[in-house]
Design an enzyme around this catalytic site. Sequence first.
Site, PDB file in Angstrom:
ATOM      1  CE  LYS A 173       6.937  -4.838   3.430  1.00  0.00           C
ATOM      2  NZ  LYS A 173       5.653  -5.116   3.518  1.00  0.00           N
TER       3      LYS A 173
ATOM      4  CE  LYS B  89      -2.642  -4.227   9.516  1.00  0.00           C
ATOM      5  NZ  LYS B  89      -1.457  -3.804   8.966  1.00  0.00           N
TER       6      LYS B  89
ATOM      7  N   GLY C 273       0.671  -1.207  -0.001  1.00  0.00           N
ATOM      8  CA  GLY C 273       0.128  -0.038  -0.048  1.00  0.00           C
ATOM      9  C   GLY C 273       0.639   1.327   0.038  1.00  0.00           C
ATOM     10  CG  ASN C 274       3.077   2.251   3.296  1.00  0.00           C
ATOM     11  OD1 ASN C 274       2.038   2.957   3.490  1.00  0.00           O
ATOM     12  ND2 ASN C 274       3.375   1.582   4.287  1.00  0.00           N
TER      13      ASN C 274
ATOM     14  CE  LYS D   6       1.820  -5.922   0.568  1.00  0.00           C
ATOM     15  NZ  LYS D   6       3.059  -5.843   1.139  1.00  0.00           N
TER      16      LYS D   6
HETATM   17  P1  ADP Z   1       3.933  -2.223   2.914  1.00  0.00           P
HETATM   18  O1  ADP Z   1       2.798  -1.387   2.546  1.00  0.00           O
HETATM   19  O2  ADP Z   1       4.736  -2.501   1.729  1.00  0.00           O
HETATM   20  O3  ADP Z   1       3.546  -3.499   3.585  1.00  0.00           O
HETATM   21  P2  ADP Z   1       5.150  -1.755   5.572  1.00  0.00           P
HETATM   22  O4  ADP Z   1       5.296  -0.364   6.134  1.00  0.00           O
HETATM   23  O5  ADP Z   1       4.495  -2.618   5.906  1.00  0.00           O
HETATM   24  O6  ADP Z   1       4.902  -1.417   3.752  1.00  0.00           O
HETATM   25  O7  ADP Z   1       6.680  -2.163   5.680  1.00  0.00           O
HETATM   26  C1  ADP Z   1       7.870  -1.523   4.923  1.00  0.00           C
HETATM   27  C2  ADP Z   1       8.387  -0.709   6.333  1.00  0.00           C
HETATM   28  O8  ADP Z   1       9.258  -1.814   6.934  1.00  0.00           O
HETATM   29  C3  ADP Z   1       9.434   0.095   5.775  1.00  0.00           C
HETATM   30  O9  ADP Z   1       9.084   1.485   5.319  1.00  0.00           O
HETATM   31  C4  ADP Z   1      10.432   0.363   7.029  1.00  0.00           C
HETATM   32  O10 ADP Z   1      10.290   1.460   7.604  1.00  0.00           O
HETATM   33  C5  ADP Z   1      10.066  -0.889   7.882  1.00  0.00           C
HETATM   34  N1  ADP Z   1      11.178  -1.829   8.313  1.00  0.00           N
HETATM   35  C6  ADP Z   1      11.171  -2.340   9.411  1.00  0.00           C
HETATM   36  N2  ADP Z   1      12.204  -2.970   9.608  1.00  0.00           N
HETATM   37  C7  ADP Z   1      12.983  -3.000   8.568  1.00  0.00           C
HETATM   38  C8  ADP Z   1      14.229  -3.615   8.227  1.00  0.00           C
HETATM   39  N3  ADP Z   1      14.975  -4.258   8.909  1.00  0.00           N
HETATM   40  N4  ADP Z   1      14.689  -3.233   6.780  1.00  0.00           N
HETATM   41  C9  ADP Z   1      14.006  -2.453   5.983  1.00  0.00           C
HETATM   42  N5  ADP Z   1      12.708  -1.994   6.261  1.00  0.00           N
HETATM   43  C10 ADP Z   1      12.303  -2.248   8.037  1.00  0.00           C
HETATM   44 MG    MG Z   2       2.555  -4.263   5.282  1.00  0.00          MG
END
Ligand code: ADP
Ligand code: MG
Length: 318
Positions: free
Chosen positions: A280, A128, A10-11, A218
């Site tokens: 992820k 969540k 989403g981001n 997701k």
């Molecule tokens: P999405 O909408 O793509 O799922 P999220 O906000 O859930 O995005 O996940 C991406 C975020 O994860 C990044 O913006 C970052 O701030 C965070 N993050 C947390 N830990 C890490 C890490 N070890 N390496 C990279 N990003 C990280």
């Molecule tokens: Mg996410």
Amino acid sequence: MVGILIALGGNALQRAGGSGSWDEALLQMRAAVSVLARVAAQGHELVLTHGNGPQVGVLLRQNELGSREVPALPLDVLGAETQGQVGYLIQTELTPALRRAGVDRSVLTVISRTEVARDDPAFQHPTKPVGRYYHEDEARILRKQHGWAMQFDGARGGWRRLVPSPRPVRWIEGPAVRQLLESGLGATWIPVVAGGGGIPVVRRPDGGFDGVEAVIDKDLGSAVVARELGLDTLAIVTDVPGVAVGFGKRSERWLADVSLEELERHQANGEFAPGSMAPKVEAGVDFLRGGGRRLVICDIPSLARALDDEAGTRVTVR
Ligand code: ADP
Ligand code: MG
């Protein structure tokens, strides 16, 4: 043909701090689809999934504001609505981008349900956060009125509703999409499936399924899709260029080409924040341990290069 699942965060699709208008969503998507078209032009079998957090947030707010006149809809229905919305958005922007790239393929959105276990412990422990931030007195009323679990977010100074995030077990429409790809239709169609991880449903004794008041992660839902379709690459596209260890610290180091064992070691060391990077990595590890060949985590601008092994974080099982 290499089969790639691209999971759009989403981001990665919505700039923070925008107005949230449809015109803005179209513009943002237009910027994202050229790289997807470039990947499609390489002839790979392509399947897309996407997040829906911001879109569900808007619908929850509309529910709240409109509930005196029209009944609020349950969370599973909002999930279905956002699959339609984002699928339509991708269809609108990706189809002309494919034409511009000289690719004769079209986009098909499939409303997708994901089965979860009725006795998943997540239903007893909602984790969540969804929807907007509330003041303390509002939070007290909502907790009483709806029985919502609420959590205080110190950083933002407000209370948020927590909903269960059960583990995805099975993608119900998966076999249909698999048949479609196996019959060669992957050469001309790009399916958009399991938006927001899929609509969470539980099995009824009569063989049907009921939607539940929950959300599926997701990324974990995408791993289920990639496995079900037997795709060899899971590409998770987010708003950071890859996976870091020591994220945000002085010791921060971005991972490029890593082994599955090294990634699991960092995972065990708690390098990845719950709710963002941890799911992820967990999805990627599930996928690779379940027979997947390659995991890529990157941002939109680096996607094509990441798939060529020149950017992002890559884990390849040989
Ligand atoms: P999405 O909408 O793509 O799922 P999220 O906000 O859930 O995005 O996940 C991406 C975020 O994860 C990044 O913006 C970052 O701030 C965070 N993050 C947390 N830990 C890490 C890490 N070890 N390496 C990279 N990003 C990280
Ligand atoms: Mg996410």
